[in-house]
Write a protein that holds these residues in place. Structure first.
Motif, PDB file in Angstrom:
ATOM      1  N   GLY A   1      40.220  63.685  69.720  1.00 47.89           N
ATOM      2  CA  GLY A   1      41.115  64.108  68.640  1.00 47.89           C
ATOM      3  C   GLY A   1      42.440  64.639  69.143  1.00 47.89           C
ATOM      4  O   GLY A   1      43.513  64.182  68.730  1.00 47.89           O
ATOM      5  N   THR A   2      42.396  65.602  70.050  1.00 45.28           N
ATOM      6  CA  THR A   2      43.629  66.257  70.503  1.00 45.28           C
ATOM      7  C   THR A   2      44.497  65.361  71.374  1.00 45.28           C
ATOM      8  O   THR A   2      45.719  65.519  71.420  1.00 45.28           O
ATOM      9  CB  THR A   2      43.300  67.541  71.284  1.00 45.28           C
ATOM     10  OG1 THR A   2      42.414  67.223  72.370  1.00 45.28           O
ATOM     11  CG2 THR A   2      42.632  68.571  70.380  1.00 45.28           C
ATOM     12  N   LEU A   3      43.885  64.407  72.075  1.00 41.70           N
ATOM     13  CA  LEU A   3      44.635  63.580  73.011  1.00 41.70           C
ATOM     14  C   LEU A   3      44.960  62.181  72.501  1.00 41.70           C
ATOM     15  O   LEU A   3      46.004  61.617  72.847  1.00 41.70           O
ATOM     16  CB  LEU A   3      43.869  63.464  74.333  1.00 41.70           C
ATOM     17  CG  LEU A   3      43.669  64.770  75.114  1.00 41.70           C
ATOM     18  CD1 LEU A   3      42.748  64.538  76.302  1.00 41.70           C
ATOM     19  CD2 LEU A   3      44.994  65.341  75.567  1.00 41.70           C
ATOM     20  N   ALA A   4      44.085  61.609  71.673  1.00 40.52           N
ATOM     21  CA  ALA A   4      44.272  60.211  71.269  1.00 40.52           C
ATOM     22  C   ALA A   4      44.500  60.009  69.776  1.00 40.52           C
ATOM     23  O   ALA A   4      44.853  58.911  69.363  1.00 40.52           O
ATOM     24  CB  ALA A   4      43.054  59.385  71.703  1.00 40.52           C
ATOM     25  N   VAL A   5      44.295  61.046  68.977  1.00 40.22           N
ATOM     26  CA  VAL A   5      44.433  60.894  67.526  1.00 40.22           C
ATOM     27  C   VAL A   5      45.561  61.757  66.955  1.00 40.22           C
ATOM     28  O   VAL A   5      46.417  61.275  66.217  1.00 40.22           O
ATOM     29  CB  VAL A   5      43.105  61.230  66.812  1.00 40.22           C
ATOM     30  CG1 VAL A   5      43.275  61.142  65.303  1.00 40.22           C
ATOM     31  CG2 VAL A   5      42.009  60.275  67.272  1.00 40.22           C
TER      32      VAL A   5
END
Length: 331
Positions: free
Chosen positions: A103-107
């Motif tokens: 979530g935090t890195l790719a979304v």
């Protein structure tokens, strides 16, 4: 012995001693303090409980052994992980790390118009820690025993079935949107504020389906309260050997896992990053860590910073497409 010779010897000896002392002073001044020199704060951008806590606490316990300093977990939830990420991005004490996440890195870079951190420039990838497969489940009242039957059922009732998630942009939301996009089905998304409230409605039958991390629902599946129709893993799970993967049921190459990694602030020195990376790979692959992770159907990884950075880049490309097609917006 002649007095002159004695004086000369004393002078040479004094000079040698002074030289050695000066060298010692210079070496001490140039030496870098051993790292880590104090306890390390391992920030988790989510509330306690669930897969993130299992992965973080297992890794922290093992890193404490390999680094010789305490590594303690600090849960700091809020704003889809953005608060914690911003906090660590600006940390400058060389002793703060954070749990990276899909979530935090790719979304988040694609659902928020502006982030208080840069997922690439503000952090250094250390190692991919673990993957936790998403399980596609339905309430027992849904007349589908497997994914093929479920897709057929959903297509016969377009827009009439509902699936829940822990919130817009959550791993469960992404997992089901990815399935919808791949299988060509239309279902109503019902976002909740957390996995707990979502499971309450799913177990009661107010929701038809969901995609949830294995650790949170294995007990409900084994108790017959939910039916698992497919796993998002690349291969079948030991805990559910009779449940085929999505890929096995007509969608080759399909994989949906929540993943967790270790990130360090961009200013962590190369030498310290190298030491941390080596310790992390040992920590993740240790027997006790693999046992803890395996109990929650998590797959231990433990790769190099370069491999992890490449993995993040691939995931960003994949989820950018899903986010844009599904028009996912933050809560």
């Amino acid at each position: 012995m002649h007095p002159t010779n004695i004086s000369r010897r004393r002078l040479l000896g004094a000079s040698a001693a002074l030289g050695l002392g000066s060298a010692g002073i210079l070496n001490t001044a140039g030496a870098q303090p051993a790292w880590p020199s104090k306890a390390i704060r391992f920030v988790v951008p989510f509330a306690p409980g669930g897969s993130s806590d299992v992965v973080a606490r297992s890794t922290a316990a093992e890193l404490t052994k390999f680094l010789g300093q305490s590594v303690f977990v600090d849960n700091k939830p809020g704003a889809a992980g953005n608060i914690a990420m911003a906090d660590v991005a600006h940390a400058d004490d060389q002793h703060t790390l954070i749990l990276g996440h899909i979530g935090t890195l790719a979304v988040n870079p694609y659902i928020f118009p502006k982030l208080p951190y840069d997922p690439v420039k503000d952090f250094q990838a250390v190692s991919l820690l673990a993957k936790v497969p998403s399980l596609y489940v339905v309430h027992p009242d849904v007349p589908a025993k497997n994914l093929t039957e479920f897709i057929a059922y959903a297509k016969s009732k377009p827009g009439k079935l509902s699936y829940g998630s822990a919130g817009n942009g959550s791993a469960g939301h992404l997992a089901f949107e990815y399935l919808k996009m791949t299988a060509g089905i239309f279902m109503l998304h019902v976002p909740y504020r957390g996995t707990g409230p979502q499971l309450t409605d799913l177990l009661s039958g107010r929701l038809d389906a969901a995609a949830v991390g294995a650790s949170a629902i294995l007990q409900h599946i084994k108790a017959g309260k939910l039916r698992c129709i497919a796993t998002g893993s690349s291969r079948r799970l030991a805990q559910l050997p009779d449940v085929p993967t999505v890929a096995e049921q007509g969608f080759p190459g399909f994989e949906m896992t929540q993943w967790y990694g270790l990130q360090a602030p961009a200013n962590l020195s190369p030498a310290n990053l190298e030491k941390l990376s080596a310790a992390t790979m040992k920590a993740v692959k240790s027997p006790s860590s693999m046992e803890r992770l395996g109990a929650d159907a998590a797959e231990a990884i433990g790769n190099t910073p370069q491999q992890y950075a490449q993995f993040i880049a691939v995931e960003q490309k994949r989820w950018k497409v899903v986010v844009e097609r599904a028009k996912i917006k933050p809560d």
